[in-house]
Design a protein around this motif. Structure first.
Motif, mmCIF file in Angstrom:
data_model
loop_
_atom_site.group_PDB
_atom_site.id
_atom_site.type_symbol
_atom_site.label_atom_id
_atom_site.label_comp_id
_atom_site.label_asym_id
_atom_site.label_seq_id
_atom_site.Cartn_x
_atom_site.Cartn_y
_atom_site.Cartn_z
ATOM 1 N N THR A 59 -9.509 -4.698 0.071
ATOM 2 C CA THR A 59 -8.993 -4.763 1.427
ATOM 3 C C THR A 59 -7.471 -4.681 1.341
ATOM 4 O OG1 THR A 59 -10.807 -6.102 2.141
ATOM 5 C CG2 THR A 59 -8.822 -6.250 3.459
ATOM 6 N N GLY A 60 -6.872 -3.944 2.244
ATOM 7 C CA GLY A 60 -5.425 -3.758 2.168
ATOM 8 C C GLY A 60 -5.074 -2.379 1.642
ATOM 9 N N SER A 61 -6.089 -1.670 1.119
ATOM 10 C CA SER A 61 -5.838 -0.334 0.571
ATOM 11 C C SER A 61 -5.949 0.741 1.653
ATOM 12 C CB SER A 61 -6.858 -0.037 -0.528
ATOM 13 O OG SER A 61 -8.168 -0.123 0.008
ATOM 14 N N GLY A 62 -6.412 0.347 2.826
ATOM 15 C CA GLY A 62 -6.666 1.320 3.887
ATOM 16 C C GLY A 62 -8.080 1.877 3.794
ATOM 17 N N LYS A 63 -8.982 1.120 3.161
ATOM 18 C CA LYS A 63 -10.323 1.663 2.936
ATOM 19 C C LYS A 63 -11.127 1.810 4.231
ATOM 20 C CE LYS A 63 -12.529 -2.659 1.544
ATOM 21 N NZ LYS A 63 -13.154 -3.081 2.786
ATOM 22 N N THR A 64 -10.853 0.971 5.223
ATOM 23 C CA THR A 64 -11.638 1.080 6.459
ATOM 24 C C THR A 64 -11.427 2.451 7.094
ATOM 25 O OG1 THR A 64 -11.139 -1.257 6.738
ATOM 26 C CG2 THR A 64 -12.241 -0.165 8.570
ATOM 27 N N ALA A 65 -10.162 2.836 7.259
ATOM 28 C CA ALA A 65 -9.905 4.147 7.857
ATOM 29 C C ALA A 65 -10.420 5.265 6.950
ATOM 30 C CB ALA A 65 -8.410 4.325 8.118
ATOM 31 N N MET B 203 0.861 -1.191 0.000
ATOM 32 C CA MET B 203 0.000 0.000 0.000
ATOM 33 C C MET B 203 0.895 1.238 0.000
ATOM 34 S SD MET B 203 -2.724 0.858 2.989
ATOM 35 C CE MET B 203 -1.712 -0.036 4.155
ATOM 36 N N GLU B 204 0.895 1.942 -1.124
ATOM 37 C CA GLU B 204 1.798 3.088 -1.207
ATOM 38 C C GLU B 204 1.199 4.302 -0.497
ATOM 39 O OE1 GLU B 204 -0.416 3.469 -5.190
ATOM 40 O OE2 GLU B 204 -0.273 2.122 -3.497
ATOM 41 N N ILE C 222 -6.596 5.913 -1.138
ATOM 42 C CA ILE C 222 -8.063 5.984 -0.955
ATOM 43 C C ILE C 222 -8.422 6.934 0.182
ATOM 44 C CG2 ILE C 222 -8.215 3.862 0.469
ATOM 45 C CD1 ILE C 222 -11.011 4.004 -1.643
ATOM 46 N N GLN C 223 -7.586 6.964 1.210
ATOM 47 C CA GLN C 223 -7.856 7.887 2.327
ATOM 48 C C GLN C 223 -7.701 9.337 1.867
ATOM 49 O OE1 GLN C 223 -5.050 6.361 5.195
ATOM 50 N NE2 GLN C 223 -6.250 4.491 5.513
ATOM 51 N N ALA C 224 -6.602 9.611 1.151
ATOM 52 C CA ALA C 224 -6.352 10.987 0.708
ATOM 53 C C ALA C 224 -7.475 11.474 -0.206
ATOM 54 C CB ALA C 224 -5.011 11.058 -0.019
ATOM 55 N N GLY D 217 0.690 4.483 14.322
ATOM 56 C CA GLY D 217 1.921 4.518 13.522
ATOM 57 C C GLY D 217 1.678 4.862 12.056
ATOM 58 N N PHE D 218 0.498 5.338 11.717
ATOM 59 C CA PHE D 218 0.252 5.738 10.327
ATOM 60 C C PHE D 218 0.928 7.075 10.100
ATOM 61 C CE2 PHE D 218 -4.246 3.597 10.091
ATOM 62 C CZ PHE D 218 -3.669 2.375 10.409
ATOM 63 N N ILE D 219 1.759 7.161 9.067
ATOM 64 C CA ILE D 219 2.476 8.399 8.794
ATOM 65 C C ILE D 219 1.689 9.263 7.813
ATOM 66 C CG2 ILE D 219 4.698 9.409 8.073
ATOM 67 C CD1 ILE D 219 5.171 7.466 10.304
ATOM 68 N N ARG D 220 1.311 8.652 6.692
ATOM 69 C CA ARG D 220 0.584 9.408 5.664
ATOM 70 C C ARG D 220 -0.644 8.635 5.217
ATOM 71 N NH1 ARG D 220 3.132 13.653 3.518
ATOM 72 N NH2 ARG D 220 5.290 13.934 4.145
ATOM 73 N N PRO D 221 -1.652 9.353 4.729
ATOM 74 C CA PRO D 221 -2.838 8.637 4.237
ATOM 75 C C PRO D 221 -2.504 7.787 3.026
ATOM 76 C CG PRO D 221 -3.182 11.040 4.185
ATOM 77 C CD PRO D 221 -1.761 10.806 4.587
HETATM 78 P P1 AMP Z 1 -7.919 -2.035 5.189
HETATM 79 O O1 AMP Z 1 -7.768 -1.918 3.690
HETATM 80 O O2 AMP Z 1 -8.804 -0.987 5.749
HETATM 81 O O3 AMP Z 1 -8.322 -3.415 5.607
HETATM 82 O O4 AMP Z 1 -6.469 -1.737 5.836
HETATM 83 C C1 AMP Z 1 -5.397 -2.602 5.645
HETATM 84 C C2 AMP Z 1 -4.293 -2.382 6.668
HETATM 85 O O5 AMP Z 1 -3.652 -1.133 6.438
HETATM 86 C C3 AMP Z 1 -4.789 -2.354 8.097
HETATM 87 O O6 AMP Z 1 -3.962 -3.228 8.827
HETATM 88 C C4 AMP Z 1 -4.590 -0.923 8.549
HETATM 89 O O7 AMP Z 1 -4.242 -0.864 9.916
HETATM 90 C C5 AMP Z 1 -3.458 -0.424 7.671
HETATM 91 N N1 AMP Z 1 -3.536 1.021 7.361
HETATM 92 C C6 AMP Z 1 -4.645 1.738 7.081
HETATM 93 N N2 AMP Z 1 -4.322 3.029 6.815
HETATM 94 C C7 AMP Z 1 -2.981 3.131 6.920
HETATM 95 C C8 AMP Z 1 -2.048 4.228 6.750
HETATM 96 N N3 AMP Z 1 -2.443 5.438 6.407
HETATM 97 N N4 AMP Z 1 -0.739 3.964 6.949
HETATM 98 C C9 AMP Z 1 -0.326 2.706 7.278
HETATM 99 N N5 AMP Z 1 -1.147 1.643 7.449
HETATM 100 C C10 AMP Z 1 -2.470 1.841 7.270
#
Ligand code: AMP
Length: 430
Positions: free
Chosen positions: A52-58, A1-2, A32-34, A25-29
């Motif tokens: 899943t894995g893209s950080g879509k939940t956050a 996940m870049e 998908i978050q950005a 410990g998340f440094i940058r979005p």
């Molecule tokens: P998800 O795609 O929401 O299932 O997230 C996949 C993984 O990425 C989870 O373990 C999150 O904790 C992690 N994650 C989500 N956002 C970030 C971020 N901005 N930086 C680093 N890791 C993240």
């Protein structure tokens, strides 16, 4: 996940949410978050195409928490997240709780297969956010324990999976109970026509965010096709398990019945095995996942219920005991390995002659020919053992049939689909 060039600070999230983000410990979005967070904060409906894995939940949890922190406190639930599986509902709520460590919002996960009472207690105490699977949620709704009058944000997560599992009627029942004026966020790995139709019904003038190509395969993933007569698949699997350094192996079986059978057989051979499928209780599933995640069990045998949404690091091998019915399912299954930057992993598929057309479909979708591998010392000419073999129970996919029928073939997804028609029929509590 870049990561992106964008900073979390620039997204103007509540300072206590930034504290939560930093504590994880998340440094940058992530991309998908950005892209999604500013639109969600602005109140837009949104479709996010991301895995899943893209950080879509956050990407949806953070703006929801921010909005709820800035709106008036209410007695009733203000945000509902619907997910296809108990694991995903729980995973999202866990993530939400971790991110909201420094804010006072109450969330709970609602899913079947566990006692009602703790959920009833949470609901009576009052919750701001519910992450739920549809069946148990409807049970609580019909028992009068949930009122959505104050609902502000509705999320449908992994809607492609939900439709595969036959949840459309449940989703529609739930939608009828939500206030007309609300914000809608839908996430899906693909936007197939049936998903588009539902999305068009639900969303108003949505922003569409597409992260990466919907079907991508990790760079560090190695595919191997092992051609083998069906009656020798188990022998070949054992040969592979003994001959290679397979530290953490996820084996997919099309049916729940065969998943159990294969697991017992592997256990008899002294291997440590978890089993995950839709007929196992919630407790059994969580224990199976934990033992596998922590490496106490080297192997997990699962139906397609584990193909999406399960986020376990360091799975070294995915083995397709049966080739999945569609290229999309193949991509989801193998996506459980080689997760994260620079990670590598192997996807082995045991393929008998009748499954070859499905391999061709996968090769067309991936635009590559997958290497065929034969084991030099394996006796491919052995005859089938007498009758006791699993094959009599084992359904095989029909080529080119409709997708729903494939997933209804008795695997995890299939059972959910079947139960999907029996809405109050304890689908999730089995
Ligand atoms: P998800 O795609 O929401 O299932 O997230 C996949 C993984 O990425 C989870 O373990 C999150 O904790 C992690 N994650 C989500 N956002 C970030 C971020 N901005 N930086 C680093 N890791 C993240």
């Amino acid at each position: 996940m870049e990561p992106t060039e964008v900073s979390f600070d620039s997204l103007k999230l509540h300072p206590n949410l930034l504290k939560g983000i930093h504590s994880l410990g998340f440094i940058r979005p992530t991309p998908i978050q950005a892209q999604a967070i500013p639109h969600i904060l602005a109140g837009r409906d949104l479709i996010g195409c991301a895995q899943t894995g893209s950080g879509k939940t956050a990407a949806f949890v953070l703006p929801i928490l921010h909005k709820l922190l800035h709106s008036h406190l209410k007695k009733n639930c203000r945000s509902l997240i619907l997910a296809p599986t108990r694991e995903l509902a729980l995973q999202s709520m866990d993530h939400l709780k971790a991110l909201s460590k420094f804010v006072h919002l109450r969330g709970t996960a609602i899913f079947g297969g566990v006692p009602m009472q703790p959920q009833i207690k949470d609901l009576e105490r009052g919750v701001d956010i519910i992450s739920a699977t549809p069946g148990r949620l409807l049970d609580h709704i019909y028992a009068g324990r949930i009122d959505f009058a104050d609902l502000e944000v509705f999320v449908l997560d992994e809607v492609d999976r939900m439709l595969d599992m036959g949840f459309l009627p449940d989703i529609k029942s739930i939608l009828r109970l939500l206030p007309h004026k609300r914000q809608n966020l839908v996430f899906s790995a693909t936007l197939a026509p049936d998903i588009r139709r539902l999305v068009d019904e639900i969303l108003k003038d949505p922003v569409v965010i597409q992260i990466g190509r919907p079907q991508t395969v990790a760079v560090g993933l190695r595919h191997a096709i092992y051609p083998v007569p069906r009656h020798l698949k188990t022998d070949l699997l054992l040969e592979l398990l003994h001959g290679q350094k397979m530290t953490s192996v996820l084996i997919f079986s099309r049916t729940k019945h065969f998943a159990d059978k294969l697991a017992s057989m592997l256990e008899r051979r002294g291997l440590k095995v978890s089993v995950l499928h839709g007929d196992r209780s919630q407790g059994q599933r969580l224990r199976a996942l934990e033992s596998f995640r922590q490496g106490r069990n080297q192997i997990m045998v699962a139906t397609d219920i584990a193909a999406r949404g399960i986020d376990i690091d360091n799975i070294s091998h995915v083995v397709n005991y049966d080739i999945p019915a569609t290229p999309e399912d193949y991509i989801h299954r193998i996506g459980r390995t080689a997760r994260g930057e620079d990670a590598t992993g192997d996807a082995f598929s045991l393929v008998d002659r009748e499954e070859e057309p499905l391999v061709k479909d996968i090769e067309r979708a991936l635009k590559q020919t997958l290497p065929r591998v034969t084991l030099p010392d394996f006796d491919y000419k052995k005859s089938a053992p007498p009758k006791t073999h699993h094959e009599s129970h084992h359904q095989r996919p029909s080529h080119h049939g409709p997708r729903r029928n494939h997933s209804g073939g008795g695997g995890g997804g299939g059972s959910q689909h079947r139960h999907g028609r029996d809405r109050r029929g304890n689908r999730e509590s089995r």
